[in-house]
Design a protein around this motif. Sequence first.
Motif: not given
Length: 382
Positions: A81, A198, A200, A203, A212, A214, A227, A229
Amino acid sequence: MIQLPLSKLSNVGTTIFSQMTQLANENEAINLSQGFPDFTPDSELLDHVDHFIKKGFNQYAPMGGMIGLKEEIARKIENSHQAIYHPDSEITVTAGGTQAIFTAIATFVKKDDEVIIFEPAYDCYEPTVELFGGIVKRFEMKAPDYEIDWSTVKNLVSDKTKMIILNNPNNPSGKILKENDIQELIKIVEGTSILILSDEVYENIVFDGKQHLSICKYPELKERSLLVASFGKLFHVTGWKIGYCAAPKSLTDEFRKVHQFNVFSVNTPIQLALAEYMKNPDHYNHLNQFFQEKRDFLRKGLANTSFELLDCEGTYFQALKYDKISDKNDFDFASELTINHKVASVPFSSFYKNKLNENVIRLCFAKKQETLERAIENLSKI
Ligand code: GLN
């Protein structure tokens, strides 16, 4: 007998995932309900765990996580990203995505704070917000497209809005956010102190060459975002319960104040094993293709049935509309499907506060070919 205190979550029962898995087991049904792979993870990863356990790495990890793993996470985020997080001060290893979400909400949501969520929503958001006295404002995305009308979302924002929770790609609908969604979100939060959580966790499971997007790609959003994950989704090890939260230092400092008392730290040998395994990005870059083949196999197998296949842009869930088959509500239909046709699913209404029933169920396709074949065979007889 003591008088029990009032429940802090009086409307909450056992999660739909546990319920449907139990029903599947009782009925010896193929379990496409709860989202977990039924195939084995890569033996190379398992060997790393074995190695570190036997080498004696069996005591507490540092509170925020092992530095080697945090460095690999930072590298993955930067490569995917083009966003930079400082491994030591901006990444925290957590006991799975759900714990990261819980801790983020616990850290920032106070009594009477408002939190915006998008339904169908993963089941832990709302109860966690309520546990800390927050008030949930919801936007309902609806079948078949699950589009977000941002002008309606804007009307949900008030001076009490503390946080917006996103889930991209979305579980259960399989929708991903597009550039215009993100631009609308930027306009909404601009000039406010609204935080973004968020989620994700899917992802790396996005299909048909789609991208995706992000939250961390966008500096205006990254500065206010946590974020989340999950390695469970990334490496087919949902039972290891390990994930992470990436956020700017100021947010991470606060997050860790809660994290240290919530779990303190996460499984040491597994962190070391993941760090070793992540050194080769091929271990996760093939995931889109890997799951796309499973999605396509399931969709092709069901194409001639009376189920309507809704779009699936990401995640390992396929949504099916069944209104040509039954007029039962989705919970009853999913139960009947498990008991009579031996395929367990999750009804979409359980992802809506008001149990919105649009005759849609969710199937998990993170399964062996043989499992999917058996499910297709059963569903084709309906
Ligand atoms: N994330 C999984 C799903 O959506 C469930 C995890 C759980 O059971 N808590 O099916």
